[in-house]
Write a protein that holds these residues in place. Structure first.
Motif, PDB file in Angstrom:
ATOM      1  N   ASP A 232       0.865  -1.183   0.000  1.00 14.59           N
ATOM      2  CA  ASP A 232       0.000   0.000   0.000  1.00 14.59           C
ATOM      3  C   ASP A 232       0.901   1.233   0.000  1.00 14.59           C
ATOM      4  O   ASP A 232       1.599   1.495   0.973  1.00 14.59           O
ATOM      5  CB  ASP A 232      -0.892  -0.028   1.252  1.00 14.59           C
ATOM      6  N   HIS A 235       0.885   3.530   3.006  1.00 19.12           N
ATOM      7  CA  HIS A 235       1.270   2.996   4.323  1.00 19.12           C
ATOM      8  C   HIS A 235       2.736   3.333   4.557  1.00 19.12           C
ATOM      9  O   HIS A 235       3.628   2.520   4.311  1.00 19.12           O
ATOM     10  CB  HIS A 235       1.033   1.465   4.314  1.00 19.12           C
ATOM     11  N   GLY A 242      -3.102   0.466   7.189  1.00 16.68           N
ATOM     12  CA  GLY A 242      -2.739   0.014   5.843  1.00 16.68           C
ATOM     13  C   GLY A 242      -3.955  -0.529   5.099  1.00 16.68           C
ATOM     14  O   GLY A 242      -4.944  -0.932   5.708  1.00 16.68           O
ATOM     15  N   ASP A 277       5.115  -3.420   6.891  1.00 16.02           N
ATOM     16  CA  ASP A 277       5.121  -4.292   5.708  1.00 16.02           C
ATOM     17  C   ASP A 277       6.091  -5.462   5.857  1.00 16.02           C
ATOM     18  O   ASP A 277       5.828  -6.573   5.403  1.00 16.02           O
ATOM     19  CB  ASP A 277       5.521  -3.492   4.456  1.00 16.02           C
TER      20      ASP A 277
END
Ligand code: ATP
Ligand code: MG
Length: 344
Positions: A232, A235, A242, A277
């Protein structure tokens, strides 16, 4: 003798090694169908089709025949249960293609949405090789030669298969009920029918776009590819909430760990914010490795004896050629061009 078993025909272009999109969308289903014992299974390495957009690089196609065969065997396709063969070694397919060409109009080929997309992807807008534009016709030959009822494919192939069905209907209407009309079989998991590539969900994972994780990639390469994957873009800080829609990492988690309760938890946390992430990507690497490690191990073992692989392909091609010749004879008889055959 009437063959009661349904016949399956599927194939892959030897334009590169097979990727996890093939695995999710097609290979694992083929293995299950093969092992059920309920079907006659034909698996074709579509080198002739691959040459339609790679005529200038036949070495690439030749080299990848072995790679694709290794991918097949390492995921569990079994030459004692399935006929695995090379398309170009079946002369009957060329002649069937020629006969079917007369049943298709140029405009219909040009309107095929998959062909349109693939023309763009390959930069063929200004000038399209005739063989490429007409590959749906050759594909009708591949399918009908083996009297295939079922064709397991990814979503991108549906418009091609629809065109193949039209060819069958046109032929049967003109010349009698000779050809079997095939049906596409899509995998039950909708998301697996079109796995996106690493760089975002707009493109499907595709050998030609080089945006895939290959079944033969080393653990290091898998790790590197996942770490570079599109997530994303908004993000930015770990604490930011996110988005999982359009996020390739979550797309893959849905496909490769659909019932994993931990994935549900990760999704919730990611959307709430506070999950980076890297954590999600590491989890995905674990999920993929569980699938890829045994495939990779088998592949390394099989790769030691290329001659044995070619022998499997040779035997498969001989068997496939006999079956295709029977269909070709029926087609010639139906059109009425078996001039020197006494029974006609
Ligand atoms: P190329 O770029 O050379 O066309 P490809 O990656 O599209 O290669 P193919 O050999 O054309 O692979 O496709 C083989 C089969 O795998 C087809 O049934 C196709 O629909 C399916 N398939 C290909 N890519 C995907 C994908 N990303 N997700 C699901 N199925 C796929
Ligand atoms: Mg393709």
């Amino acid at each position: 003798m009437v063959n009661m078993k349904k016949v399956i025909l599927t194939g892959d272009r030897p334009t590169g090694k097979l990727h996890i999109g093939h695995y999710a969308g097609s290979l694992r289903q083929r293995v299950a169908m093969q092992n059920s014992g309920e079907y006659d299974v034909y698996i074709m390495i579509a080198d002739q089709q691959a040459l339609t957009d790679n005529a200038k690089d036949p070495a690439k196609i030749r080299e990848n025949i072995l790679e694709v065969a290794l991918d097949y065997l390492s995921v569990g396709l079994d030459p004692t249960k399935s006929t695995i063969f090379i398309q170009s070694q079946i002369p009957a397919l060329y002649e069937l293609t020629i006969h079917y060409q007369n049943l298709v109009h140029l405009g219909r080929l040009q309107r095929n949405p998959t062909i349109k997309t693939e023309i763009k992807e390959r930069g063929f807008e200004k000038s399209i090789p005739v063989g490429f534009l007409t590959y749906p016709i050759a594909q009708a030959a591949d399918i009908t030669a083996f009297n295939a009822n079922l064709v397991p494919v990814g979503e991108d192939q549906l418009p091609i298969l629809e065109q193949d069905r039209e060819i069958v209907r046109a032929f049967n209407q003109l010349y009698g009920d000779i050809l079997v009309e095939p049906e596409a079989v899509l995998t039950s998991d909708e998301k697996a029918r079109r796995l996106p590539g690493l760089r975002g969900i707009d493109d499907k994972m595709s050998k030609s776009l080089n945006n895939g994780i290959y079944l033969s990639d080393s653990p290091e390469i898998v790790q590197q590819k996942v770490m570079e994957m599109f997530t994303d873009p908004d993000h930015i800080r770990v604490d930011d909430p996110g988005k999982i829609e359009g996020n390739v990492v979550f797309y893959y988690l849905d496909v490769f760990a659909p019932d994993d309760p931990k994935v549900a938890e990760i999704k919730e946390h990611y959307q709430r914010g506070g999950l980076g992430d890297v954590v999600v990507k590491k989890y995905l690497i674990g999920v993929l490795e569980k699938i890829l490690a045994p495939i990779r191990m088998r592949r390394e073992e099989l790769a030691k004896d290329p001659a044995a692989i070619y022998e499997i392909l040779k035997q498969g091609s001989e068997k496939a050629s006999n079956v295709a010749n029977e269909t070709l004879q029926k087609v010639r008889d139906a059109i009425g061009i078996s001039y020197f055959d006494k029974s006609n």
